[in-house]
Scaffold this active site. Structure first.
Site, PDB file in Angstrom:
ATOM      1  N   GLY A 230       0.817  -1.207   0.000  1.00 65.02           N
ATOM      2  CA  GLY A 230       0.000   0.000   0.000  1.00 65.02           C
ATOM      3  C   GLY A 230       0.847   1.250   0.000  1.00 65.02           C
ATOM      4  O   GLY A 230       0.329   2.366   0.013  1.00 65.02           O
TER       5      GLY A 230
ATOM      6  N   CYS B 121       9.515 -10.572  10.087  1.00 63.84           N
ATOM      7  CA  CYS B 121       8.465 -10.616   9.073  1.00 63.84           C
ATOM      8  C   CYS B 121       9.036 -11.047   7.726  1.00 63.84           C
ATOM      9  O   CYS B 121       8.437 -11.868   7.016  1.00 63.84           O
ATOM     10  CB  CYS B 121       7.788  -9.249   8.952  1.00 63.84           C
ATOM     11  SG  CYS B 121       6.410  -9.205   7.779  1.00 63.84           S
TER      12      CYS B 121
ATOM     13  N   CYS C 220       4.606  -1.736  12.750  1.00 61.93           N
ATOM     14  CA  CYS C 220       3.287  -1.611  12.115  1.00 61.93           C
ATOM     15  C   CYS C 220       2.144  -2.087  12.998  1.00 61.93           C
ATOM     16  O   CYS C 220       1.015  -1.632  12.844  1.00 61.93           O
ATOM     17  CB  CYS C 220       3.273  -2.361  10.789  1.00 61.93           C
ATOM     18  SG  CYS C 220       3.376  -4.161  10.922  1.00 61.93           S
TER      19      CYS C 220
END
Length: 359
Positions: A9, A97, A195
């Protein structure tokens, strides 16, 4: 080549996907739903980010999907983050991640569906050498280089990595390109926070999940100089927010030197006590073979710190790194990326640090 473009995004992943299309690849966009929570203003896992990714894919003209990896993300990243802080360590969730989600769970699914590579907006480069080894290198722009958080990747993963932004001179040019392509994310701010912590207050976020644990703050002489409501809220090198009850005997500022999870104690002292002359721990390699014979290299202990010349070698099945000059405020649980020039050799999970006696 059939390419799966991971679209967060943000502007980087959008331009990376567009460049993959320009190169003639068969590109499909995918957004990783990493949280079912709608909270958070900046990051890569909010519903707004998914909408931005979908809009970018539409502008580029590629198919787009949202894949739910929230369970894997909870287990491998969030739960790990909590357990590491509970153990007095300082983890890097972005690195975890990349290791467990983007280039593991996502990559496995991509390969199973017939894709050849996963494309991301990371600033790094991968080269195939004459021996058939995939080498991970820093980005051309060191200011934006993200090879540190990719240093955990191994050959089986690097073989399928595609980083279209690796040779881009600056982020300014990426934003300019996004604007020229009509991508509405061209002016979207970069995300620098964790995040999954909307408030950016790591201590408060951890306290809600771990609970209050009152304990002592002691100095390096063993004297009690304050109290805390959770040792997990502190990290090695921290100076602000200590709220000590008495000044240091030498008048110097005090920093967190260590966190002792068993006794729930935070140890503070002068900056010089944060000096580290040797790092060691478990390691992964991008394709380089470390041995007991020391090699000259450089080590980077934080995502945005400068590399320091060092030697690295294997001792008792762990990787040992000795910087040519001391590094400071290195916490257990941090990762260290090992380099030779721009090439990433591997990653050290710091389990132990050592300070040599002054000469």
């Amino acid at each position: 080549m059939k390419v799966l473009a991971a679209m967060s995004g943000g502007v980087d992943s959008a331009v990376a996907a567009a460049r993959a299309v320009d190169m003639g690849h068969d590109v499909v966009g995918v957004h990783l739903a990493l949280s079912r929570s709608a909270s958070g203003k900046r990051g890569c896992c909010t519903p707004r980010d998914a909408q931005d990714a979908a809009q970018a894919a539409q502008t580029i003209g590629i198919p787009f999907y949202v894949w739910d990896f929230s369970e894997e993300f909870q287990e491998k990243v969030i739960d790990n983050f909590i357990s590491e802080y509970s153990a007095g360590r300082t983890p890097n969730p972005c690195l975890r991640c990349n290791e467990h989600i983007k280039f593991s769970s996502l990559l496995r699914r991509a390969l199973a569906l017939g894709f050849d590579a996963v494309c991301t907006g990371h600033y790094a480069r991968v080269f195939l050498d004459e021996d058939g080894t995939y080498q991970l290198h820093r980005a051309s722009s060191w200011a934006k280089d993200q090879s540190y958080v990719l240093a955990v990747l191994q050959q089986a993963q690097l073989k399928h990595c595609y980083f279209p932004l690796g040779a881009t001179p600056s982020k300014k040019l990426v934003r300019q390109e996004a604007d020229e392509r009509g991508l509405k994310v061209s002016k979207k701010p970069d995300s620098h926070d964790v995040c999954f912590i909307p408030s950016s207050n790591t201590g408060a976020w951890l306290s809600q999940r771990i609970g209050r644990r009152d304990g002592d703050i002691i100095d390096d002489l063993g004297q009690r100089v304050g109290s805390h409501t959770g040792a997990f809220a502190y990290t090695v090198g921290q100076r602000k927010g200590l709220r000590l009850s008495s000044p240091a005997w030498d008048g110097k500022p005090r920093y967190v030197l260590d966190i002792e999870p068993i006794s729930n104690t935070v140890v503070v002292g002068p900056r010089e006590s944060l000096r580290v002359d040797e790092l060691s721990g478990a390691f992964t390699t991008t394709g380089w073979c470390f041995t007991s014979r020391p090699i000259e290299c450089s080590v980077q202990v934080r995502a945005h710190s400068d590399p320091v010349s060092a030697i690295a070698f294997i001792r008792d099945d762990v990787l040992v790194v000795r910087p040519d000059e001391p590094v400071f405020a290195v916490a257990k649980g941090q990762s260290a990326a090992i380099y030779r020039g721009t090439r990433v050799l591997g990653q050290l999970m710091i389990d132990n640090t050592k300070k040599y006696a002054s000469s």
